[in-house]
Design a protein around this motif. Structure first.
Motif, PDB file in Angstrom:
ATOM      1  N   GLY A 199      25.821  12.888 -10.004  1.00  0.00           N
ATOM      2  CA  GLY A 199      26.448  11.953 -10.925  1.00  0.00           C
ATOM      3  C   GLY A 199      26.530  12.501 -12.335  1.00  0.00           C
ATOM      4  N   LEU A 218      20.815   1.693  -7.417  1.00  0.00           N
ATOM      5  CA  LEU A 218      21.221   0.573  -8.258  1.00  0.00           C
ATOM      6  C   LEU A 218      20.536  -0.719  -7.826  1.00  0.00           C
ATOM      7  N   PRO A 223      27.269   1.550 -19.457  1.00  0.00           N
ATOM      8  CA  PRO A 223      28.404   2.077 -18.693  1.00  0.00           C
ATOM      9  C   PRO A 223      29.580   2.485 -19.571  1.00  0.00           C
ATOM     10  N   TRP A 254      25.604   3.246 -15.290  1.00  0.00           N
ATOM     11  CA  TRP A 254      25.493   2.159 -14.312  1.00  0.00           C
ATOM     12  C   TRP A 254      24.043   1.921 -13.912  1.00  0.00           C
ATOM     13  N   LEU A 255      23.266   2.996 -13.840  1.00  0.00           N
ATOM     14  CA  LEU A 255      21.842   2.839 -13.513  1.00  0.00           C
ATOM     15  C   LEU A 255      21.125   2.043 -14.600  1.00  0.00           C
ATOM     16  N   LEU A 282      23.575   6.125  -4.151  1.00  0.00           N
ATOM     17  CA  LEU A 282      23.690   5.504  -5.465  1.00  0.00           C
ATOM     18  C   LEU A 282      23.487   3.999  -5.372  1.00  0.00           C
ATOM     19  N   TRP A 283      24.030   3.382  -4.337  1.00  0.00           N
ATOM     20  CA  TRP A 283      23.881   1.935  -4.192  1.00  0.00           C
ATOM     21  C   TRP A 283      22.424   1.535  -3.988  1.00  0.00           C
ATOM     22  N   GLU A 330      27.542   7.378 -14.130  1.00  0.00           N
ATOM     23  CA  GLU A 330      26.557   6.929 -13.136  1.00  0.00           C
ATOM     24  C   GLU A 330      25.214   6.619 -13.791  1.00  0.00           C
ATOM     25  N   GLN A 349      16.749   8.739 -13.027  1.00  0.00           N
ATOM     26  CA  GLN A 349      17.843   9.431 -13.711  1.00  0.00           C
ATOM     27  C   GLN A 349      18.100  10.805 -13.095  1.00  0.00           C
ATOM     28  N   VAL A 390      20.016  10.503  -9.839  1.00  0.00           N
ATOM     29  CA  VAL A 390      21.441  10.250 -10.033  1.00  0.00           C
ATOM     30  C   VAL A 390      22.188  11.542 -10.364  1.00  0.00           C
TER      31      VAL A 390
END
Length: 408
Positions: free
Chosen positions: A41, A106, A367, A48-49, A102-103, A45, A32, A35
């Motif tokens: 983020g 994730l 999200p 999404w995590l 970020l990708w 974001e 967290q 991000v």
């Protein structure tokens, strides 16, 4: 309940659960923080995590429940813990090498979620094989106490480690903790029999769904628990940017907040047996659920009121203390109720059925809550969440749980 009544195998298993919960606590706050602070983020974001972490529960939960039932549960836990250690170590290495994105986070969260899904399915179904059914409440009370202690210490330690050495070091520590649990599991003194031949996968999944949702007690309990998870997924998503951005409390403040939540859960767990003994497991669940609207109403107030940063953080901590206390009182009764109402052959499928929809609620809520929080503010979004908790509490109060003193 004396330690000896639960047996040495249970206490070795308890130490494994303590280690893995500590590792998860170290990892989650690190992810967290990466991000929000490393990648810049916001709530979306973070949402999404959280969604990525729980996505495998939705996509594979029912299948994993039926598959794990065909495997030795200790072996399944050992392999999944090893997988989590590898993912955490690889992510830390990539971040230190300057490959963070970020990708990547994730993707790592999805892999961690998949390994955790397998581990959770096996570990929950493993408990009734370690202790007699009339001691399940005591066993889960002690498991939850260890989990709460780990959830209290893990974020607090992780917050300090991140502030001092950086988030990748916290991930490496989490990986090491999971390796320790692998060693303990490998030497666990239990003779688990080979699984018997089961029905085909598709019919096994369908029979698990039917068992839970047609059960006179588990059915209503499951449906209102799903609503609670929807609200809790939104609440925990909004908490992170509220503390890091609105209150500007930093990783240490977030670690403190999650540490208070874990510490209060530990206190609630210590009281769980006494409360359940007076009210019964069903009524204990109903009473505990009624505390969540109050708890998250306090957290929402910290985002709405014009308070100094320190005072606002105190209000958040009060709300989280109430939530943690309710969670600690609640969860042992929930687990004992579920497992006493379920035969051994259905344990994995019952757990998977409940967990799949519960985690689906988080995947949906996280999200959406992030987007709503970024649009209208974290305080107003948390007011909506508190109303949702009130609806879930009312549903539980009107269900058969309110009139049941026991789980049978």
């Amino acid at each position: 309940m004396p330690r000896s009544r639960l047996g040495s195998a249970f206490w070795r298993f308890w130490s494994v659960e303590l280690a893995t919960e500590t590792g998860i606590g170290l990892a989650v706050i690190a992810l967290q923080t990466m991000v929000v602070l490393d990648l810049g983020g916001g709530a979306a974001e973070v949402g999404w995590l959280a969604s990525s972490r729980w996505l495998p529960y939705v996509v594979l939960g029912l299948v994993v429940g039926a598959v794990v039932e065909r495997m030795r549960r200790r072996t399944t836990m050992l392999v999944s813990d090893l997988a989590r250690a590898v993912v955490l170590g690889a992510l830390a290495w990539a971040w230190l090498a300057g490959l963070g994105s970020l990708w990547l986070l994730l993707g790592a969260a999805v892999l961690l979620g998949g390994a955790s899904l397998v581990n959770d399915t096996a570990s929950q179904a493993f408990v009734p094989r370690l202790v007699p059914r009339d001691r399940l409440l005591g066993a889960h009370q002690r498991l939850d106490a260890g989990s709460s202690a780990a959830q209290s210490a893990g974020p607090a330690v992780s917050g300090a480690v991140i502030a001092w050495l950086g988030a990748p070091v916290s991930l490496l520590a989490a990986a090491l903790v999971h390796l320790v649990s692998v060693v303990v599991l490998a030497t666990l003194p239990v003779d688990e029999p080979a699984p018997a031949r089961r029905q085909r996968l598709g019919p096994a999944i369908v029979s698990g769904l039917r068992f839970v949702h047609r059960h006179p007690l588990l059915g209503p309990f499951a449906r209102w628990t799903h609503v609670w998870f929807l609200c809790n997924g939104a609440a925990m998503t909004l908490l992170v940017p509220l503390v890091l951005l609105d209150l500007d409390a930093g990783p240490a403040g977030l670690g403190l907040a999650l540490g208070v939540l874990g510490g209060a859960t530990l206190v609630g767990t210590a009281l769980a047996g006494v409360v359940a003994g007076r009210l019964g497991e069903g009524r204990t669940i109903v009473v505990a659920k009624a505390a969540y609207p109050v708890a998250w109403g306090c957290v929402a107030a910290a985002g709405l009121a014009a308070l100094a940063e320190g005072a606002a953080l105190v209000v958040v901590l009060v709300g989280l203390a109430i939530a943690g206390l309710a969670m600690g009182i609640d969860n042992p009764s929930e687990m004992a109720l579920r497992q006493r109402a379920t035969p051994d052959r259905m344990q994995s499928r019952m757990n998977a059925t409940m967990r799949t929809v519960n985690r689906a609620m988080i995947v949906v809520a996280a999200p959406i809550a992030g987007l709503v929080g970024d649009a209208i503010g974290f305080g107003p979004a948390l007011v909506i969440v508190a109303v949702g908790f009130a609806v879930a509490a009312a549903g539980m109060a009107l269900s058969p749980l309110a009139s049941r003193r026991g789980a049978r």
